[in-house]
Design an enzyme around this catalytic site. Sequence first.
Site, PDB file in Angstrom:
ATOM      1  N   ASN A 216      -0.161   0.124  10.882  1.00 49.67           N
ATOM      2  CA  ASN A 216      -1.584   0.386  10.659  1.00 49.67           C
ATOM      3  C   ASN A 216      -2.282  -0.938  10.364  1.00 49.67           C
ATOM      4  OD1 ASN A 216      -1.725  -0.024   7.576  1.00 49.67           O
ATOM      5  ND2 ASN A 216      -0.054   1.456   7.795  1.00 49.67           N
ATOM      6  N   ASP A 285       3.849   7.149   6.826  1.00 48.09           N
ATOM      7  CA  ASP A 285       4.417   8.432   6.412  1.00 48.09           C
ATOM      8  C   ASP A 285       5.541   8.880   7.339  1.00 48.09           C
ATOM      9  OD1 ASP A 285       2.644   8.747   4.252  1.00 48.09           O
ATOM     10  OD2 ASP A 285       1.089   9.484   5.597  1.00 48.09           O
ATOM     11  N   LYS A 295      14.172  -2.956  25.405  1.00 49.10           N
ATOM     12  CA  LYS A 295      12.759  -2.685  25.612  1.00 49.10           C
ATOM     13  C   LYS A 295      12.592  -1.466  26.523  1.00 49.10           C
ATOM     14  CE  LYS A 295       8.536  -4.628  27.615  1.00 49.10           C
ATOM     15  NZ  LYS A 295       7.930  -5.758  28.333  1.00 49.10           N
ATOM     16  N   PRO A 319      10.513   8.573   3.301  1.00 50.80           N
ATOM     17  CA  PRO A 319      10.490   8.951   1.878  1.00 50.80           C
ATOM     18  C   PRO A 319       9.139   8.601   1.257  1.00 50.80           C
ATOM     19  CG  PRO A 319      11.868   7.010   2.230  1.00 50.80           C
ATOM     20  CD  PRO A 319      11.527   7.544   3.583  1.00 50.80           C
ATOM     21  N   ASP A 320       8.683   9.451   0.333  1.00 46.11           N
ATOM     22  CA  ASP A 320       7.396   9.254  -0.340  1.00 46.11           C
ATOM     23  C   ASP A 320       7.616   8.414  -1.600  1.00 46.11           C
ATOM     24  OD1 ASP A 320       5.017   9.531  -1.848  1.00 46.11           O
ATOM     25  OD2 ASP A 320       4.539  11.391  -0.797  1.00 46.11           O
ATOM     26  N   ILE A 321       7.253   7.146  -1.521  1.00 46.13           N
ATOM     27  CA  ILE A 321       7.523   6.218  -2.623  1.00 46.13           C
ATOM     28  C   ILE A 321       6.761   6.617  -3.883  1.00 46.13           C
ATOM     29  CG2 ILE A 321       7.343   3.809  -3.390  1.00 46.13           C
ATOM     30  CD1 ILE A 321       7.589   2.999  -0.418  1.00 46.13           C
ATOM     31  N   LEU A 322       5.447   6.846  -3.764  1.00 44.29           N
ATOM     32  CA  LEU A 322       4.617   7.140  -4.923  1.00 44.29           C
ATOM     33  C   LEU A 322       5.039   8.445  -5.585  1.00 44.29           C
ATOM     34  CD1 LEU A 322       2.227   6.274  -6.670  1.00 44.29           C
ATOM     35  CD2 LEU A 322       0.711   7.442  -5.048  1.00 44.29           C
ATOM     36  N   PHE A 338      -3.103   4.652  -4.500  1.00 42.69           N
ATOM     37  CA  PHE A 338      -4.254   4.415  -3.627  1.00 42.69           C
ATOM     38  C   PHE A 338      -4.229   5.430  -2.487  1.00 42.69           C
ATOM     39  CE2 PHE A 338      -4.706   0.697  -6.049  1.00 42.69           C
ATOM     40  CZ  PHE A 338      -5.920   0.095  -5.745  1.00 42.69           C
ATOM     41  N   LYS A 356       0.953  13.433  -7.228  1.00 38.84           N
ATOM     42  CA  LYS A 356       1.826  12.258  -7.353  1.00 38.84           C
ATOM     43  C   LYS A 356       2.062  11.848  -8.806  1.00 38.84           C
ATOM     44  CE  LYS A 356       1.685  12.009  -2.846  1.00 38.84           C
ATOM     45  NZ  LYS A 356       2.077  11.073  -1.831  1.00 38.84           N
TER      46      LYS A 356
END
Length: 411
Positions: A216, A285, A295, A319-322, A338, A356
């Site tokens: 991103n 995510d 390639k 995995p969801d860190i927060l 954030f 969270k």
Amino acid sequence: MHPQLNFDILKGKQIHLAVCGSVSLYKTLDLMRSWLKQEAEVSVALSSSAQEFIRPLFFSALGANKVYTQMFSQNSEEFMLHLEPGQRADAFVIAPASANILAKLAHGLADDLISTQALAFERPLVIAPAMNFRMWQNLATQANVKILKERGHIIVPPASGKMACNEVGQGRLAEIEELHCAVLKNLSPQDLAGKTVLLTAGATQEPWDAVRYWTNPSSGLMGACLALAAYLRGAKVHVVSGPQIPWLPNAIQHSKVKTAKEMYELVLDQADAFDIGIFTAAVADFSPLPFGGEKFKKDKAVSTPENSSALTIEFKANPDILATIGKQKKNGQLLVGFAAESSNLEFAVKSKLERKNCDLLVGNLINQENSGFKSENNSVFMQDRFGKSESLNNLPKTELAWRILNWLVAL
């Protein structure tokens, strides 16, 4: 100067710059200009050796409000030149600092302009040594540096590299950013002293084939501003970032990772060690199921009636860190999350704050002009665990970082 260094700390402050003889003193012209751009007033003292390298007119022409060149003056109104900076200055910087001035400061000698002015200054000095690497490594020099550190003075260590004498080693004057950062820290409140801050920043990169990855547009600037603000206010800071992040000073511990899984593992390893966790990273995510080490070629795409070369990529959840840190957070630890959203900002912030288990949640709209990704400014909505909320519009990210830390200190 990097945007993450554009704090308002220097505005209206008086900085006194003392310059010793060294070929590296040309850097102090840019250093002085960086202070002037942030609306500080600057006075300068040049040693007799420094005046062999550069004329005082250079500094006065660039905006120094006063340039001192000698201990005594025939002008009765300037009789106390050795005392004046100590009475007026908010910060006193010696750059470059010679081995000679280090010895004088360590042992209280005051036999020339700079050593006398420094001895009359009652607050910590910012000292940036520059000399041949053998002189820097000499036991006498290191003993003097140790004494000065023990007295609370800020030593900005010399950088390593090729020097004017064509030798290679540690002895070069530190880079302008490091010197500027040291002055900011010298003038900042130390209300986070003794605290450890773990901070994530920047975008992760999830590889698909040998050349392509999923990511991103996050630049990591908001995270860099928060890391610097915490460091300036006395915290020990460890940044875990994706591959791209703006400049950080050497005093901030910095670990770079590539993927969300790597960031997850490193953060969990540090989860018990922080007092404040600030999670600004734009973590993917999902990550694509890898194609492999080769390639991907266009002719391998599947043909469909709608498209002669359609491509379908499967993804798996990261995995969801927060959320993981929120579940295992200990008493006394503060957690800041954030949220980058495209709509329904307040609802998203309030929902994520609860889900969270954060103490403060900061959200911004990514589709708002002059806000979010790749912008030096941001507009946010914040809410804490007690229900207090605030909207801040179009602020520099440095100012926003400072206000977030103010909020945390008050929690």
